[in-house]
Each structure stands twice: as C-alpha cells, then as structure tokens.
Design an enzyme around this catalytic site. Sequence first.
Site, PDB file in Angstrom:
ATOM      1  N   VAL A 117       0.826  -1.204   0.000  1.00  0.00           N
ATOM      2  CA  VAL A 117       0.000   0.000   0.000  1.00  0.00           C
ATOM      3  C   VAL A 117       0.863   1.257   0.000  1.00  0.00           C
ATOM      4  O   VAL A 117       1.615   1.509   0.946  1.00  0.00           O
ATOM      5  CB  VAL A 117      -0.946   0.019   1.220  1.00  0.00           C
ATOM      6  N   GLY A 122       3.454   3.870   0.141  1.00  0.00           N
ATOM      7  CA  GLY A 122       4.794   3.642   0.682  1.00  0.00           C
ATOM      8  C   GLY A 122       4.737   2.960   2.036  1.00  0.00           C
ATOM      9  O   GLY A 122       5.727   2.925   2.765  1.00  0.00           O
ATOM     10  N   ASP A 129       3.120  -3.764   3.542  1.00  0.00           N
ATOM     11  CA  ASP A 129       2.087  -4.763   3.820  1.00  0.00           C
ATOM     12  C   ASP A 129       1.373  -4.389   5.113  1.00  0.00           C
ATOM     13  O   ASP A 129       1.769  -4.803   6.201  1.00  0.00           O
ATOM     14  CB  ASP A 129       2.732  -6.151   3.930  1.00  0.00           C
ATOM     15  N   LYS A 153      -9.133   5.739  -4.385  1.00  0.00           N
ATOM     16  CA  LYS A 153      -9.036   5.404  -5.804  1.00  0.00           C
ATOM     17  C   LYS A 153     -10.430   5.437  -6.439  1.00  0.00           C
ATOM     18  O   LYS A 153     -10.597   5.915  -7.576  1.00  0.00           O
ATOM     19  CB  LYS A 153      -8.411   4.016  -5.958  1.00  0.00           C
ATOM     20  N   GLU A 172      -5.000  -3.220  -7.273  1.00  0.00           N
ATOM     21  CA  GLU A 172      -4.283  -2.105  -6.643  1.00  0.00           C
ATOM     22  C   GLU A 172      -3.467  -2.597  -5.457  1.00  0.00           C
ATOM     23  O   GLU A 172      -3.938  -3.428  -4.662  1.00  0.00           O
ATOM     24  CB  GLU A 172      -5.299  -1.061  -6.159  1.00  0.00           C
ATOM     25  N   ASN A 221      -0.626   8.909 -12.465  1.00  0.00           N
ATOM     26  CA  ASN A 221      -1.484   7.855 -13.016  1.00  0.00           C
ATOM     27  C   ASN A 221      -2.898   8.318 -13.317  1.00  0.00           C
ATOM     28  O   ASN A 221      -3.599   7.698 -14.121  1.00  0.00           O
ATOM     29  CB  ASN A 221      -1.540   6.665 -12.044  1.00  0.00           C
TER      30      ASN A 221
END
EC number: 1.1.1.40
Length: 765
Positions: free
Chosen positions: A83, A85, A88, A101, A143, A325
């Site tokens: 996720v 920076g 996990d 998002k 993602e 993006n």
Amino acid sequence: MSNKTHRDEKNFNQAALDYHKSEPKGKIEVIPSKPHSSQRDLSLAYSPGVAVPCMEIHDKPETVYDYTGKGNLVAVISNGTAVLGLGDIGAEASKPVMEGKGLLFKIFADINVFDIEIDEKDPDKFIQIVKGIAPTFGGINLEDIKAPEAFYIEQKLKEELDIPLMHDDQHGTAIISAAALINSLEIANKKIEEVKMVVNGAGAAAIACTKLYISLGLTPENVLMCDSKGVINHKRENLTPEKLDFIAQTDIETLEDAVKGSDVFVGLSKGNVMTPEMLNSMNVNPIVFALANPDPEIAYDLALETRKDVIMATGRSDYPNQVNNVLGFPYIFRGALDVQARGINEEMKLAAVHAIANLAKEAVPEAVILAYNLQNLQFGREYFIPKPFDNRLITKVSSAVAKAAIESGIAGKSIADFDEYENQLLDRMGRDEKLVRMMQSRAKSNPKRVTLGNAEEYNVLKAAQILYEEGIAYPSLLGEKKFIQEQMERYGISLDVPIIDPNDDDQEENRKIYRETLWKLRQRKGMNEYKAKRYVRQRDYFGPLMLKHGDTDALIVGFSKNYASVLRPVLEIIEKEKGVDKVAAMMMILSEKKPIFFADTSIHNNPTAEDLVNIAKMAEITVKSFAIEPRIAMLGFENFAAISETSKKVAKAVSILHEKYPKMIVDGEIQPDFAMNADHLSDYPFSKLGETPANTFIFPNLESANLSYKIIRGMKVAQVIGPILMGLKQPVHVLQMRSSVDEIVNLATVAVLDAQRREKKENGK
C-alpha cells in the site's frame, strides 16, 4: 525537523483523520439512480418488476449491460500487501486508499466503484475470490498488491475473465511515463531505438514500464535495470522470473557506472540515489524521470542546477511534467467500459500512450493555463505531459482506447459516431468538484495575503488553517488578539499567522494613518475626526483600510453580522471600478451538473433596467475569470412576452445589452427552467442563447435571487460560493451568515484569484 515543519505535519495528520472521520463516513457512497418515491417505482425496482429484467438477462446474458449498472461499475481490489509507501499493512488498513481510488474514478471519469479489500495473501485463493465476484463488475482495477505475486495474479485473471482488468501500479505508471518518453525524446532529438536507458528499480512498475518502452521501439540490449543489489547482469543469481528478461550481458555492477554515457534514466526506486556527478556523466540532453515519491531520485531543482540541458519529469505535482497515473486509468477504463471490452490489451495501452503524448503537443486551452496560473503553456522541456486538470483527457484518451478496442476486435459493442461520443463524455464531467480543484490549484501557484474578519469564530479559524496549510493563501486573522488566541487553544488549532487587533498597541502607527485616510474620504459625508479615530478601532473599518493601504491583498468579512451592515464600511472606503455605478454580488452554484451563477443576490432590491445591464456586464467579466464562457439568461416569469412591468424592465435591459454589447451571449426575459433546457430553448430560434442552456442568471430583483440561492443552499444539493462582490477596485468579499468552513475556504480562494487577476491587469499582462 523544525518546530514549524513538525507543527504543519501534526496539523495535516489531524486534518486527514478529521476528513475521514467526518459524516458521512468514507469517501464514496451508493445512491439510487432511478425514481423511488412511489409504490409503483418500488414495485418496478424490486418485486415483482425486477423479475422481468432478470429473465431477460438469463435468456440473453449480454443484456446485463442494458438492464443494470454493470457497464459503469469498476471494482478496486487489493489485499493490502503493498500500500503506497506503507508496505504490507493488511486488507482492512488499505480501505482508505481503495476508497480514494474510487473517488478518483468518479471525479475524473464518472465511473462508479465498489472498493473490495480481500484478506488473502495466497495468490491462487485470491484469484478464485476475484473470479467469483467478477460477474458484478464491468471492469476490475487491481491495486497495491506486492510483486512478484502481482504479475501472476494479473496474468491469470486476464486469461480467465472477459472484462477490462488492469493492475494500475504497473500499467498506469508505464502508460504515462511512456507518453512522456515519446515527447522527451522528440525534445532531445533522439531516436528511441538508439538511446541507452538505465532503469533504477525492478518492481512491478519498473518491469511494466520497461516492457512498454520496448514495445515502442526501445532496444532491449540498450537497457540496464538495477535493483537494490545493483545492475541485473549475467553474474547475478537467484533472480525472480520477471527479472530474468532483463539480464544484461555486461560486467557493469553499480548504478553509478550504469548511468555513464546513458541517455535516459528512469527511477522507480527511492529518493536521492542519483548524485549530481552521476547526472553529469550522462549524454547531452539527458532525460531523467525521477519518479520516487515524495522524494525523487534526484531533486528537481538540484538536477536543473547541475545540468541546464536536463529534460526532467517527477512524480510530484509541484514541479513541471508530473507522471501522474490519474492521467490514464480513469480514461482507459472509461473507453474500455463504453465499448464493453473483454479486456485491456496492448493496443489499447499504446493508444492511451499516444493520445496522452499527442495532447501535450496541442495548443493548451485557456482554462488549463488559468488553472495553473501560468502566462503560457506550450510543448517543450517544461511541458511534455498534459496537466491533470485538462478536460480534454477524457475525450482524447477514452476515445483512443475505445477505438483501439474496436479495431483490435476486443470490443463487445461499437461506437457509430465518435463526435457524439465525445460530447457525451463532456456531459458526464459537468461536475463542480473539478472547478473547485482548478481554482485552488490556480491560487496555490501564486498565493496572496487574505485577511479574515471574525477570526475568533471556529469556522473562520479552521478555514484559515486550511488556507495556510494547503498554500492557497497567506491568511491573517482580524479581531481581538487575546480572544483569538484563547479560541485557538480551545479548539486545538495551531497556526503561525499574523493576528491583527485594531486596538493593539502595535497598531498605533497604522491607526494614525488609517484615521487620516478615513477622515479625508468621509469628511464631507458626515464624519468628523473624532468619529474617524473611533471607527478605526472597529474591525469593520480597519479591514477595508488595511486593503486600501496595501497591507493585505484581499479581505473576507462578514460571517456573524448582517450583510448590509458589513458592506457599508467597505463601500465607504474601497473605490468602485471605472465605469461601475453600483456594485453587485453573484453566487456560484456548484451542483452535480455544470456550475451556474446567480446575480444580483445581495445588494440591489429592485434594480432598474440600466442596473440590470450593469449587473449582466459585471457578471460576464466575473464568469470569464473562471475560464467559463458566460451564457446569460435575463430572468422573468414570462418568456419573451414583456407583459408585466417586471418583464418590460427585463426586456428593456436585454434591448440595451443587444445594442451596446452585440457579442454578448445574453437574452430574455425568460423563465429559468426554459433557459436551462435545450428542448425548450429550441422553441425560440431567435434567441441569442440558441439551443445551449444558460449558465449565468440575472434576476429581476433581490428577493427572487436571494430566495432562490438560499433554497439551494438550505437543501444542501450543491456547494454555494459567494457572495462574490463585483465592481470594486480591490478584492473584498462578504461571507453569508454562519458560513461553513468549506464556504469560507472557497470564497477566500475566489479572493486570491481576484487579487491575481488585478495584479496581472496592473502589470499589463
């Protein structure tokens, strides 16, 4: 870390928590899209009516796109293993990111999203879960899934599903950076098949980027890829399958040696790994994509200081050429969904690449230039990637992707008329949030000093904190210093900005100067020197006098007082613009559709025809300042009849406008619902409005205007910004009673833009 930096970070962290915790919880919601007010509506929506489309879909599965929202619904799916920076952090902790998002999908391309966080790290089990829920969706965006599992998961799902699917962490960055590569090579006058490239990073994004560059013509033998252990060469062992494709037959082992004599450096790693010495070792016109966030592999300013010929992009919005993006994924999915594509293939990705690259070479619309507060924006070293606020992205990229899907045979339906399709795309994006973001972006590019009255109020203090931390303005707080400081402590607001107390000892010199000014302005209008001395201790006079003397760039007053009483001192001190007889006020209404403007909402009780002419002209200028073409409806309760006295007044104003300003798009008298409806407008072919709905409405009197916008504000169906004061030489705007924090921030943003516009005018730009 300085105390200020620590304080700003602490404030921002708290603001982030407050933002997410505020009601309603979360960043996206589901709302009904069909009528549901009557029993008949509910019987059609559910039982028994819903059985009919169910059986239609059972008999003809392709009709699911006709009878449900599947065709505009994307799943944003993650297991939380990589996720941002943060690494996990798990499925549940990833949910705010996935909701975010989803918000981007909606605001940039009007795509609905369900975010789905799956607590499963086993790739095969994860794949099975996604396959099981896939029939719900028209597309799937994977993602924040860690490599190398991400490669396997995406490949298997692409093989087994027949809907658009993309791992954006890989392909989003690849597509945007590939567009940037095409254009930067053109600027550098280099050919892609001849350049030597170093890719620092060997994760999902780096591998996807390099593969896409190769499909554009990059020679594989000219690529050196580095991971944390150095160059991936023939001496390395225990490489992942994905890295095997990039083994170089070379003895070079370090990044420092790899970049010597190279033409392109693509960083998808970590900050500050590239030194000035390394940059200097590159060939002429070096292309550097330092895409690590928040700290690039080499700082933008340092790179330009080191090499004047560097052609550079970063992942940051505060420097030119941001590889973002959001330039890609919303529009790629938009085009794929609209043709019911059975996947996202290489042809569609390449179409997106070329559409984005080509857009940067086109003349940039004024709206985009204004959004970033630039004098000019043209293809070159500082602009070879389109800006995120460029409204053309949805038409150019989505259309290109849709065409590629059709031509490559992967589309489930075709588009007969692409011109009409582009109009439909633009209609989708008539939303208010984008305009607010553009306004704030313009403000941040050249923030101004904004003085806020009633600064002891929580909403004003909170707005000041947002303005300061977001860099929208340099706020100062006007009021009783001791009380303001007490309120800041009470509310936990830490804010290092000036506090201006008209009664403070440190304002003695200003009071003398302001008193002299006030007396000179009003001595023949009933004010003596004693009154002037007393009035300058009142914030309602002190604030406008600050503005008059250039001690602030803009002024926001009001909040807790009657509008007329707050406006009176402003009009006594601040001059009107040349040619303006009477000032007026306008509200900006930001609904789910395109923004609309109401005038006059706050000042003129019963304007004459001549007053209406002036209001319309000021409204035209103000609306244009937001990079919107004004289409003005002069309102009445009749359509082009001029029977009542009110309608006769409006008709006279229209006649004057047509004669004096023939190029203005203005007509009336007309009812508002007719002015907003293309079909109704078609009944009046003689009207200057044509068949395009109006966006600016001039009301025949104050009551109708004021009541109309307050109904909208009370219903909370739209953001309301204003009143925006029109006709003064300097930027002053008066808040509505008990304005919300957002309303104050938005009006202060307008004030900054107002100050910027006047500064440009004074400088002759």
